[in-house]
Design a protein around this motif. Structure first.
Motif, PDB file in Angstrom:
ATOM      1  N   LEU A  54       0.832  -1.205   0.000  1.00  0.00           N
ATOM      2  CA  LEU A  54       0.000   0.000   0.000  1.00  0.00           C
ATOM      3  C   LEU A  54       0.869   1.259   0.000  1.00  0.00           C
ATOM      4  N   LEU A  90      -7.534  -6.944   2.165  1.00  0.00           N
ATOM      5  CA  LEU A  90      -7.909  -5.538   1.989  1.00  0.00           C
ATOM      6  C   LEU A  90      -9.248  -5.211   2.647  1.00  0.00           C
ATOM      7  N   ASN A 122      -6.563   1.577   1.810  1.00  0.00           N
ATOM      8  CA  ASN A 122      -6.725   1.204   0.405  1.00  0.00           C
ATOM      9  C   ASN A 122      -7.718   2.121  -0.296  1.00  0.00           C
TER      10      ASN A 122
END
Length: 414
Positions: free
Chosen positions: A71, A99, A108
């Motif tokens: 990320l 996620l 995210n």
């Protein structure tokens, strides 16, 4: 405890209750404590629970730890405007089920909003902004990142420069360690013709990009600083910094940056009446970029404008280009470029009443609302001259008053 979070995630993913998972292993209460990291648990118990869930705990832990780094790398690729890398990392991340864990979901989503802004998908970015706005108990970092996203959105897609500034200037760098936002503050101030602040914030952004060896953004920021310097009426155009930056972008293979530099250099040459040189630079941009690129549209308008001034093309050829530009702008939903090409169409066809009516009722109000100072001022003078020549004093006064108010000084003289 990471193991507890992983166990909870896969239990919920498989639709199991805590009682179901703990059957013949441990109590529901113990499962709850394991998932929340409130108790010590033996390696053997973790392995039994992992086996029941059908997962390899060690592999899951490695994926979990790697996700945070992925990320971070994805966000850095977006900051650096590395489109190919950003797209590749997005694809990698999409295959990781973690996620959906709260630890990662918010990060995210925020980075995904920035990704959509990078690739020109403003509608998707806007929908994510609405979702993020509904979140409760946001961390200081997330709160400030959202301010950055909103500022960038209003700068690029809404072209509401004052609103962009209102978001960006409220970012607290104590909680948000991404000085890239100074570049967007500089760009917003540039668009309202606030050159001193544009240069000031661009210089702060340049310091960050230099320290991080971000050559793409160094070129972009130096270009923004050049614009502020070279718009000065007393600037010696023979000493322009554009050729150096164009050569640098060319040597590094940065086609997008080279195209923008050529476009801005051409615009500066137009301001100085060097239409032949401007025409050459606009022509180069059109050879570099695809018609689907928004920069292509702006340079096509510049190409059309310089062609007209130099008398290089016939009326039929000019009208064909203007209509092509209008069609492309409509397809790309670029309202500003649609307006520009519509003006060209009226002018080429010698429909001057329609030209000035459209200028007064569509373009001028649009630029004034966006806070685009340079364009607003240019069209104020144009409309003032037109209505004065026609003897329509009331309409002329409307634009004269706006100009006077802008330049009025508070001089305390007797």
């Amino acid at each position: 405890m990471i193991q507890g979070k992983i166990i909870k995630f896969h239990r919920e993913l498989q639709g199991l209750k805590q009682t179901d998972l703990g059957k013949d292993i441990c109590s529901k209460t113990h499962i709850s404590k394991i998932e929340r990291g409130l108790t010590e648990v033996s390696k053997d118990t973790i392995e039994v629970l992992a086996k029941k869930l059908g997962i390899d705990m060690q592999a899951e832990i490695e994926t979990y730890l790697r996700l945070d780094l992925l990320l971070k790398e994805w966000h850095e690729s977006i900051i650096s405007k590395l489109h190919t890398k950003a797209k590749s990392l997005k694809k990698q991340l999409e295959d990781i089920v973690f996620l959906q864990i709260p630890d990662f979901y918010r990060s995210n989503t925020l980075i995904l909003a920035r990704y959509y802004l990078l690739i020109g998908e403003g509608t998707y970015a806007e929908s994510l902004i609405k979702e993020i706005d509904s979140w409760e108990n946001m961390t200081p970092y997330d709160t400030n990142m959202l301010l950055h996203i909103k500022g960038e959105f209003f700068l690029i897609y809404q072209k509401d420069y004052h609103k962009a500034i209102s978001y960006l200037k409220n970012i607290n760098p104590t909680y948000y360690n991404n000085p890239e936002y100074f570049y967007h503050l500089a760009a917003a101030h540039h668009n309202i013709d606030s050159r001193v602040l544009a240069y000031y914030y661009a210089n702060k952004a340049l310091d960050f990009f230099t320290k991080t060896h971000n050559f793409t953004r160094i070129i972009e920021t130096e270009m923004l600083m050049l614009i502020q310097i070279e718009q000065d009426e007393n600037f010696d155009n023979t000493k322009s910094g554009y050729p150096r930056l164009i050569e640098m972008a060319d040597s590094l293979g940065f086609d997008d940056q080279k195209a923008r530099l050529l476009h801005n250099f051409a615009y500066q040459q137009c301001r100085n009446g060097c239409y032949d040189k401007a025409f050459e630079n606009y022509s180069q941009v059109l050879k570099i970029l695809e018609p689907t690129n928004s920069q292509y549209l702006l340079s096509l308008e510049g190409y059309l404008n310089t062609s007209t001034k130099l008398g290089l093309l016939s009326q039929t050829e000019l009208l064909l280009i203007a209509k092509e530009g209008y069609s492309l702008a409509k397809k790309l939903k670029d309202t500003m470029c649609q307006h520009y090409f519509q003006l060209h169409i009226f002018k080429i066809q010698n429909h001057m009443e329609k030209y000035y009516h459209f200028l007064a009722t569509k373009i001028y109000p649009s630029f004034k609302m966006m806070g685009n100072g340079l364009a607003t001022e240019t069209y104020e003078f144009k409309l003032l001259d037109y209505y004065m020549e026609k003897g329509e004093v009331e309409l002329a006064n409307k634009f004269a008053l706006s100009i006077v108010e802008k330049y009025r000084k508070n001089n305390e003289l007797v």
